[in-house]
Design a protein around this motif. Structure first.
Motif, short mmCIF file in Angstrom:
data_model
loop_
_atom_site.label_atom_id
_atom_site.label_comp_id
_atom_site.label_asym_id
_atom_site.label_seq_id
_atom_site.Cartn_x
_atom_site.Cartn_y
_atom_site.Cartn_z
N ALA A 110 27.73 80.79 -93.79
CA ALA A 110 26.90 80.49 -92.34
C ALA A 110 25.45 79.88 -92.74
O ALA A 110 24.89 79.37 -92.01
N ASP A 111 24.98 80.21 -94.22
CA ASP A 111 23.68 79.98 -94.67
C ASP A 111 23.66 78.40 -95.44
O ASP A 111 22.57 78.01 -95.71
N PHE A 120 29.93 66.75 -83.55
CA PHE A 120 29.87 65.96 -84.81
C PHE A 120 30.53 66.50 -85.91
O PHE A 120 29.97 67.65 -86.10
N THR A 121 31.46 65.95 -86.66
CA THR A 121 32.11 66.62 -87.52
C THR A 121 32.05 65.77 -88.97
O THR A 121 32.38 64.59 -88.87
N LEU A 122 31.72 66.33 -90.18
CA LEU A 122 31.83 65.97 -91.33
C LEU A 122 32.78 66.74 -91.73
O LEU A 122 33.00 67.90 -92.21
N ASP A 123 34.03 65.74 -92.36
CA ASP A 123 35.29 66.49 -93.01
C ASP A 123 35.35 66.04 -94.38
O ASP A 123 35.54 64.69 -94.58
N CYS A 161 37.17 70.66 -96.11
CA CYS A 161 35.87 71.43 -95.88
C CYS A 161 35.38 70.82 -94.89
O CYS A 161 34.69 69.70 -94.81
N GLU A 162 35.36 71.51 -93.50
CA GLU A 162 34.96 70.69 -92.13
C GLU A 162 33.57 71.38 -91.61
O GLU A 162 33.52 72.78 -91.73
N LEU A 163 32.71 70.58 -91.80
CA LEU A 163 31.30 70.90 -91.10
C LEU A 163 31.07 70.42 -89.60
O LEU A 163 31.29 69.27 -89.54
N ARG A 164 31.00 71.35 -88.88
CA ARG A 164 30.77 71.04 -87.29
C ARG A 164 29.27 71.18 -86.98
O ARG A 164 28.61 72.36 -87.45
N TYR A 165 28.83 70.33 -86.26
CA TYR A 165 27.57 70.36 -85.80
C TYR A 165 27.43 70.25 -84.14
O TYR A 165 28.40 70.07 -83.85
N GLY A 166 26.09 70.34 -83.60
CA GLY A 166 26.10 70.07 -82.27
C GLY A 166 26.26 68.49 -81.99
O GLY A 166 26.53 67.91 -82.72
N LEU A 167 26.05 68.28 -81.05
CA LEU A 167 26.48 66.77 -80.57
C LEU A 167 25.04 66.08 -80.23
O LEU A 167 24.72 65.66 -78.93
N ALA A 168 24.11 66.36 -81.00
CA ALA A 168 22.73 65.75 -80.69
C ALA A 168 22.85 64.17 -80.45
O ALA A 168 23.62 63.82 -81.29
N ILE A 181 31.36 76.05 -90.41
CA ILE A 181 32.12 75.58 -91.76
C ILE A 181 33.35 76.18 -91.89
O ILE A 181 33.74 77.23 -91.88
N ARG A 182 34.63 75.28 -91.93
CA ARG A 182 35.82 75.82 -92.07
C ARG A 182 36.56 75.19 -93.10
O ARG A 182 36.41 73.93 -93.37
#
Length: 149
Positions: free
Chosen positions: A20-21, A65-68, A90-97, A142-143
């Motif tokens: 998470a960090d 917003f997803t970086l995969d 390795c899927e990184l998800r963010y807010g939708l700014a 992060i998944r």
């Protein structure tokens, strides 16, 4: 290849912080270390590939917003013919700014057997405008997972 998810998780844990960090840069560097590890793959074109892709999606909830960061392995049958692929994500998800939405979507592939260099591919990606926006962001989630495709 059965150990690929564990190896990627190990690279993420090498940052010596809780998942998470981890920020985007940490995850990217872990993915590249994972990418330098060679696997016993079939002797076929594009048997070991990497996919860098991002965009705004709503796969299983509100849009994010997803970086995969994906590594794809070809699996062949007993006759050496293509059977399926296994993808380790390795899927990184963010807010939708708005700044993230403005990035649109993008994808880029790399294959070990194509004669290109993984570090050169990575350098080209890290020079894209997306890095200015997301490099230091901490993903909301992060998944790491594997799927058959």
């Amino acid at each position: 290849m059965d150990e690929a998810v564990g190896l990627l998780e190990g690279e993420l844990e090498a940052e010596r912080r809780a998942l998470a960090d981890i920020d985007t840069e940490d995850a990217w560097l872990a993915y590249l270390r994972f990418g330098r590890q060679l696997f016993d793959v079939p002797d076929t074109p594009d048997a070991d590939g990497f996919l860098f892709q991002y965009g705004s999606y709503s796969f299983d909830g509100p849009p994010t917003f997803t970086l995969d960061l994906t590594r794809q392995f070809e699996i062949v049958d007993s006759h050496g013919e293509h059977d399926h692929y296994v993808q380790v994500h390795c899927e990184l998800r963010y807010g939708l700014a708005p700044a993230l939405q403005a990035l649109g979507s993008f994808d880029s592939w790399f294959f070990h057997d194509a004669g290109a260099d993984l570090d050169e591919w990575a350098q080209g990606l890290s020079e894209r405008a997306v890095w200015t926006t997301i490099r230091a962001l901490k993903p909301a989630q992060i998944r790491v997972y594997k799927e058959r495709v």
